[in-house]
Scaffold this motif. Structure first.
Motif, PDB file in Angstrom:
ATOM      1  N   LEU A  15       0.826  -1.207   0.000  1.00  0.00           N
ATOM      2  CA  LEU A  15       0.000   0.000   0.000  1.00  0.00           C
ATOM      3  C   LEU A  15       0.859   1.255   0.000  1.00  0.00           C
ATOM      4  N   VAL A  54       1.853   1.912  -3.476  1.00  0.00           N
ATOM      5  CA  VAL A  54       0.708   2.452  -4.206  1.00  0.00           C
ATOM      6  C   VAL A  54       0.555   3.941  -3.915  1.00  0.00           C
ATOM      7  N   VAL A 113      -5.890   6.744  -0.571  1.00  0.00           N
ATOM      8  CA  VAL A 113      -5.893   5.282  -0.417  1.00  0.00           C
ATOM      9  C   VAL A 113      -6.595   4.880   0.870  1.00  0.00           C
ATOM     10  N   ASP A 127     -10.077   2.907   0.559  1.00  0.00           N
ATOM     11  CA  ASP A 127     -10.042   1.520   1.013  1.00  0.00           C
ATOM     12  C   ASP A 127     -11.050   1.281   2.137  1.00  0.00           C
ATOM     13  N   ILE A 152      -9.662  -4.427  -4.583  1.00  0.00           N
ATOM     14  CA  ILE A 152      -8.956  -4.029  -5.800  1.00  0.00           C
ATOM     15  C   ILE A 152      -9.227  -2.584  -6.191  1.00  0.00           C
ATOM     16  N   TYR A 205      -6.251  -0.234  -6.400  1.00  0.00           N
ATOM     17  CA  TYR A 205      -5.387  -0.475  -7.549  1.00  0.00           C
ATOM     18  C   TYR A 205      -6.023   0.085  -8.824  1.00  0.00           C
ATOM     19  N   MET A 221      -5.145   3.668  -8.620  1.00  0.00           N
ATOM     20  CA  MET A 221      -3.763   3.872  -9.054  1.00  0.00           C
ATOM     21  C   MET A 221      -3.651   3.824 -10.570  1.00  0.00           C
ATOM     22  N   ALA A 222      -4.324   2.856 -11.198  1.00  0.00           N
ATOM     23  CA  ALA A 222      -4.275   2.747 -12.661  1.00  0.00           C
ATOM     24  C   ALA A 222      -4.878   3.978 -13.317  1.00  0.00           C
TER      25      ALA A 222
END
Length: 306
Positions: A227, A230, A250, A254, A284, A287, A290-291
């Protein structure tokens, strides 16, 4: 969903995000300034938690145990940098990854030999054991509020150090042009050692504070290290401001996704399907975040050299 429940989980996300910031701040400085990939950063978090639990039990004081854990973990970080990691700065990133992954295994086995395989308990200080009434009928953990205040104070302190002091000027100079900073008389080796020790102390602080909420156990640093990476990818490598914003994103995403997604899915599909799908999607979602950031801003939200 009840508003107080939403506020509670929002505060939990804020608290978790600020603890991620403590790890990510040291990691982004080391990665962004020293150009060094340190997978053993999470092991320093584990060492700090174990030291805090041990010293708190020996002294009978959470605060004294926390202080000793910060000092010991900072010393471990400085010795580690001088004795081992300094020899890897000129190596490629693959060598750094393999060497620091080996350190993870060494630290995990050392922790098993010293403290055993059973998790340790780190009790919260009695001064912060009682909840605080924030709203009429809404009580929240005073220790979690202390964690939030500590994270915000550390963020402000880091900003003042990096932006307003001579040491911060040297750090920024080393990040921009290491060779020129060395030619101008800056002791880059000493700066790197101090950075590593400071990052280790931040890891110990996060480990001690989260260890009082979670259990202190072997391998606890690996999951949170992912994390932390990330966070610095989202925020921008080498940026303290980016680490703070990325960590808050995050942490809140989350925490809230684990609360809101199952409730939302139960309204759209059968309960048994929602019970399995909700936690999987929540795990997920960061993530996906992040993408998405990398797609629109490949250098992160606040790149250090932006």
């Amino acid at each position: 969903m009840d508003l107080t429940v939403l506020i509670e989980h929002g505060l939990n996300g804020l608290q978790f995000g600020l603890m991620l910031f403590l790890l990510a701040a040291g990691l982004t400085l080391i990665f962004g300034i020293m150009d060094f990939i340190n997978l053993a950063h999470g092991s320093l978090y584990m060492i700090g938690a174990y030291c805090a639990a041990t010293f708190s039990a020996l002294t009978g004081s959470f605060w004294l145990g926390l202080l000793l854990a910060l000092v010991v973990t900072a010393l471990v970080g400085a010795v580690l940098e001088i004795a081992i990691l300094r020899r890897l700065y000129r190596r490629d990133h693959m060598s750094q990854v393999l060497a620091t992954f080996a350190l993870i295994l060494i630290f995990n086995e050392a922790a098993r030999m010293i403290w055993g395989v059973q998790p340790l308990m780190l009790n919260t200080p009695p001064q912060l054991a009682q909840p605080v009434e924030l709203l009429p009928g809404f009580f929240y953990s005073s220790f979690r509020l202390f964690i939030i205040a500590t994270g915000l104070a550390v963020a402000a302190l880091l900003y003042l150090i990096v932006a307003k002091t001579r040491l911060g000027m040297w750090v920024r100079a080393g990040a921009s042009n290491r060779e020129m900073a060395t030619a101008m008389g800056v002791n880059i080796k000493l700066i790197f050692t101090l950075l590593f020790a400071f990052g280790a102390a931040l890891c110990a602080l996060a480990g001690a504070l989260l260890g009082a909420i979670l259990s202190v156990q072997v391998g606890m640093g690996e999951s949170i290290l992912i994390l932390a990476f990330v966070v610095i990818v989202i925020g921008g490598i080498g940026s303290i401001r980016g680490a703070l914003v990325g960590a808050l994103l995050v942490g809140v995403v989350d925490t809230l996704s684990r609360t809101l997604l199952p409730s939302l899915l139960r309204a759209l599909m059968p309960i048994d399907v929602a019970a399995n799908l909700g936690p999987a999607l929540a795990s997920i979602l960061i993530y996906v975040l992040m993408a998405g950031v990398l797609f629109f801003k490949p250098q992160g939200l606040f790149p250090a050299r932006g």
